[in-house]
Write an enzyme that holds these catalytic residues in place. Structure first.
Site, mmCIF file in Angstrom:
data_model
loop_
_atom_site.group_PDB
_atom_site.id
_atom_site.type_symbol
_atom_site.label_atom_id
_atom_site.label_comp_id
_atom_site.label_asym_id
_atom_site.label_seq_id
_atom_site.Cartn_x
_atom_site.Cartn_y
_atom_site.Cartn_z
ATOM 1 C CB CYS A 177 -0.898 -0.043 1.232
ATOM 2 S SG CYS A 177 -1.757 1.487 1.613
ATOM 3 C CB CYS A 192 0.411 1.605 4.133
ATOM 4 S SG CYS A 192 -1.340 1.178 4.051
#
Length: 154
Positions: A77, A80
């Site tokens: 991600c 993230c």
């Protein structure tokens, strides 16, 4: 023979706990010591340090002694990965005041489901008293600091 098996199991559990929390110190009671680091959390640590969702408890009861943030993330991600360094900085800045955990949703699917992590990153703010609050999506450091100061440490 049972004593040998129990001892081997305890040693293995200790090694597993150390390997899964990126070296964060775990006391003999199983509680995580706040080291100013982001602590990788698995299901067992969550049950021991945050909330035992397997019990038939009617209401949320946080087990920790300091407010906490749980960062639900995945290695693949982009947002993230963008917020991970911010979480590390905040863990150092707020060492001794809050605990920051990270949960890999690909490895800890049960915890991801517990928080309905259908989109990540997902940040769960856990005050000492009261219900946890969630924040979806990436944010800048100032936004995280404001949430910590105004919600967790008020």
């Amino acid at each position: 023979m049972k004593k040998v098996i129990v001892m081997v199991a305890l040693v293995m559990m200790g090694m597993f706990a150390y390997a899964t929390n990126d070296g964060a110190k775990v006391s003999q009671t199983g509680k995580v010591a706040n080291s100013g680091e982001v602590i990788a959390m698995n299901k067992a640590m969550f049950i021991n340090n945050v909330f035992d969702f397997q019990q038939k408890a009617a209401a949320w009861k946080y087990k920790g002694t300091k407010p906490a943030i749980i960062d639900l993330y995945a290695d693949w991600c982009g947002p993230c990965r963008q917020t991970a360094p911010i979480m590390k900085e905040l863990a150092k800045e707020y060492a001794g005041k809050i605990v920051i955990y990270k949960v890999n949703v690909d490895k800890e699917k049960e915890l991801a489901a517990l928080f309905n992590a259908t989109s990540i990153p997902l940040f769960v703010y856990i005050p000492l008293n009261g219900e946890p609050q969630m924040m979806r999506g990436a944010a800048d450091k100032a936004t995280f600091k404001r949430a910590i100061d105004e919600f967790l440490l008020k």
